[in-house]
Design an enzyme around this catalytic site. Structure first.
Site, mmCIF file in Angstrom:
data_model
loop_
_atom_site.group_PDB
_atom_site.id
_atom_site.type_symbol
_atom_site.label_atom_id
_atom_site.label_comp_id
_atom_site.label_asym_id
_atom_site.label_seq_id
_atom_site.Cartn_x
_atom_site.Cartn_y
_atom_site.Cartn_z
ATOM 1 N N GLU A 65 19.811 65.034 88.983
ATOM 2 C CA GLU A 65 20.431 66.171 88.306
ATOM 3 C C GLU A 65 19.952 66.240 86.849
ATOM 4 O OE1 GLU A 65 24.645 65.737 87.806
ATOM 5 O OE2 GLU A 65 24.873 67.644 86.745
ATOM 6 N N ASP A 97 25.548 63.255 88.024
ATOM 7 C CA ASP A 97 26.586 62.711 87.147
ATOM 8 C C ASP A 97 27.896 62.506 87.888
ATOM 9 O OD1 ASP A 97 24.969 62.592 84.941
ATOM 10 O OD2 ASP A 97 25.461 64.626 84.268
ATOM 11 N N ASP A 102 30.691 63.582 87.351
ATOM 12 C CA ASP A 102 31.683 64.586 86.945
ATOM 13 C C ASP A 102 31.742 65.706 87.984
ATOM 14 O OD1 ASP A 102 29.382 66.004 86.598
ATOM 15 O OD2 ASP A 102 29.466 66.013 84.395
ATOM 16 N N ASP A 153 30.531 68.773 88.020
ATOM 17 C CA ASP A 153 29.260 69.428 88.334
ATOM 18 C C ASP A 153 28.410 68.550 89.245
ATOM 19 O OD1 ASP A 153 29.668 71.772 87.115
ATOM 20 O OD2 ASP A 153 28.364 71.396 85.373
#
Ligand code: TSJ
Length: 658
Positions: free
Chosen positions: A434, A507, A509, A511
């Site tokens: 990513e 990540d 998180d 997203d």
């Protein structure tokens, strides 16, 4: 006197013995489906009376004692004597098995409950059955029940007495109540759900007919009545989806052999939904009538498109499938003799149904679309079909492209891929990373002999919602397909994989979770073997670094943080990583890429299910559900359900550390 009546009757009722002996022959199964068949048979008779214009109200009741009753306000079953059988019409209806071998003829489906099996079959399979007829000011009654003969053999459907006039009434109609024989059925409780669903469907299919459903067991009463008929049905089916235009097309027509009703509407989706019925029976496998509809639709709309200059002279006709993208249609036909075919006997086989339906719809739809009020609707419809045709062409090209040999080296698509030097697929790893910055670090950190890096710019497109064609057009996705070199869809072959580990690195998180979920969904949809073969992994980047002096520990979840702090002891420092991009190449290597230290979680089918759920919520049509999900998860930057599961797997050491 009574004895003579009885013995004579048992003789006549040999037919009903056959029904009890082999119930499956008559009602398909003796399970839940067969049980409900009994009810549908009785309901169908009442519906017939309504279809013929003699009744407009039906009441279906499920009683506490396990029996069911059906009442209509029609003419009442004839009560006069049958000249040769010497009994009332009502008794004939309930004791004479249909002649002519209707249910053992190969051309007929006796299983699957596609049409009436005769009320005598219901009677034969009931512990008792009571019929009340309200006719010309008088009420009549007859009761049937199971009876044991002198040899101890049980016979069903025996009239306890001839039909009797029992009093005066102002009512008009027929009431039938029966208790299914629990010694025959494995399942003896009627299902509120099955009954209410079907009654609602019948109310949709029979415009204006009032069907009341009372479940005395649950103390509920519902009235189904739809004055719009199929148009209301169409609205019901499309509720929650956005339609391309309103109102839908509504067609009504008849020929010598066929009576027809049809609605045609479109959603902004891509699925084809055609619901068809023959004599109120759902034909889930389609058949000749559906074919007739499709042929007519394609022809009429192509003609219209050409006439109104949506198609130029040089343009090819649009295909049927183009006109059916997003279609939501209901077709209901009535015809006399029907032949059902197919695996579940829910496919209409009559060849004449195709030509008749095609003709009626061609005529009626051609007339309808000439009306000015549909001009705008047709513009939207035809433009949608043209879009479908374009996508179809693009798909063909994309497929050819992915089929091309050596796409991994020759294709310009893999420009962003930093491939590895080794050629042993079993050893090779593809990191899908990513973000460009993390991708850059990964390129520097990797062991270029067997590790390839593919940075993903943005979120790759949601594989769940779009057409395959659109998925293929997405550059990120095409790069992945080319890099893996094993094709897509039916063409996918794991033998050709260039990497035996596909590692998703995003990540920790919201997203990142989204990207993981989208990629997994895509792999599952279009490269299923990649998932089932265990080639897909999730890389776990650390959330924290806890250090003191030369003590360093990377921590991968909030749950594990306190323990790490304890191990470090007084005077520790914590670094929190907000993303992969924050790590320098050495750190990235150490924590997530070095086979000796990293943690990889192998993706299994359960993970995919969770990923799909998340993708569905985040990218689906249900805005409320999405809002809820985001409110619950995103605001606090907590792990989502999917990541929680991954972390749990790691903590449980239910992992493959490579
Ligand atoms: F089949 C059944 F017995 F199970 C049953 C039949 C169950 C229920 C709830 C309703 C009916 C039914 C039958 N409702 N209405 C009728 N109508 C006739 O049987 C009927 C009445 C009059 C005439 C006529 O020609 O005068 C003809 C028929 C077939």
């Amino acid at each position: 006197m009574a004895k003579t009546y009885e013995s004579k009757d048992i003789l006549v009722l040999e037919g009903l013995d056959a029904v009890r002996l082999r119930p499956g022959m008559y009602i398909g199964t003796t399970g839940l489906k067969g049980l409900h068949h009994l009810l549908w048979e009785i309901v169908d008779n009442a519906i017939d009376e309504a279809s013929n214009g003699f009744a407009n109200k039906i009441i279906v009741t499920l009683h506490k004692d396990g029996s069911a009753s059906v009442e209509d306000n029609g003419r009442g079953i004839p009560v006069d004597m049958h000249p040769t059988l010497k009994k009332s019409g009502v008794e004939v209806v309930f004791t004479q098995l249909h002649a002519g071998g209707k249910f053992n003829n190969e051309n007929y489906s006796y299983s699957g409950g596609l049409h009436g099996v005769g009320s005598s079959v219901v009677n034969a399979l009931s512990t008792w059955c009571q019929v009340n007829v309200y006719k010309e000011g008088k009420e009549y009654e007859v009761k049937f029940a199971c009876k044991e003969d002198s040899k101890g053999k049980v016979h069903g459907g025996i009239a306890l007495a001839p039909l009797k006039e029992i009093g005066a009434t102002k009512k008009q109609g027929t009431l039938v109540r029966f208790l299914p024989d629990c010694t025959i059925f494995e399942e003896c409780d009627f299902s509120n759900d099955i009954v209410s669903k079907r009654l609602k469907e019948l109310a949709f299919l029979n415009k204006g007919l009032q069907i009341e459903f009372i479940d005395e067991r649950e103390n509920t009463q519902t009235i189904y009545k739809f004055d719009g008929g199929l148009v209301d049905f169409s609205k019901y089916i499309n509720s929650g989806k956005s339609t391309l235009f309103e109102p839908c097309f509504y067609i009504e027509g008849a020929s010598k052999l066929v009576k027809l009703e049809c609605t045609i509407s479109y959603t902004d989706g891509y699925n084809e939904n055609i619901f068809s019925f023959v004599n109120n029976i759902p034909t889930t496998e389609g058949g000749t009538h559906e074919t007739g509809l499709k042929v007519a639709l394609t022809k009429v709309l192509n003609d219209y498109a050409r006439k109104n200059n949506y198609l130029k002279e040089k343009d090819q006709n649009l295909l049927g499938e183009d006109f059916r993208e997003g279609i939501s249609a209901i077709l209901s036909i009535k015809m006399k003799t029907v032949q059902f075919e197919g695996q579940t006997k829910t496919k209409l086989g009559n060849p004449e149904a195709k030509t008749e339906v095609e003709q009626i719809i061609t005529n009626e739809l051609s007339k309808l679309i000439e009306r000015k009020e549909y001009e705008k609707s047709l513009e939207l419809l035809i433009n949608k079909a043209k879009g479908a045709a374009k996508a179809r062409e693009a798909a063909k090209k994309a497929k050819e492209l992915t089929r091309a040999k050596n796409s991994i080296d020759s294709s310009t698509l893999v420009g962003k891929l930093s491939s590895c030097t080794g050629h042993k697929a079993e050893l090779n790893e593809l990191f899908i990373v990513e973000g460009d910055s993390a991708g850059g670090s990964a390129k520097q950190a990797r062991d270029r002999k067997y590790q390839a890096i593919l940075p993903l710019k943005g979120k790759p497109l949601n594989a769940e919602k779009k057409r395959l064609e659109q998925v293929l057009q997405n550059e990120e996705i095409r790069t992945i397909i080319s890099a893996l070199g094993a094709g897509i869809g039916d063409d996918f072959n794991a033998k050709n994989l260039k990497y035996h580990k596909v590692i998703i690195l995003a990540d920790a998180d919201q997203d990142g979770a989204h990207i993981r979920a989208i990629l997994l969904t895509f792999f599952f949809r279009y490269m299923r073997e990649l998932v089932t073969g265990g080639y897909v992994y999730i890389g776990m980047p650390p959330l924290y670094k806890v250090s003191k002096g030369n003590f360093t520990e990377y921590v991968y979840s909030d749950i594990e943080l306190p323990e790490a702090i304890e191990r470090a002891g007084k005077g520790y420092t914590i670094q929190r990583y907000k993303g992969l991009g924050e790590m320098n190449p050495e750190q990235l290597w150490e924590t997530t890429m070095d086979p000796n230290k990293r943690t990889l979680v192998r993706v299994d089918l359960e993970d995919v299910a969770e990923a799909e759920r998340m993708v569905n919520i985040l990218m689906g049509d249900n805005i409320e559900e999405r809002k809820e999900y985001i409110a619950e998860h995103a605001n606090f930057n907590k792990e989502n359900d999917f990541d929680k599961k991954m972390i749990q797997k790691k903590i449980n050491k239910n992992i493959d550390v490579m």
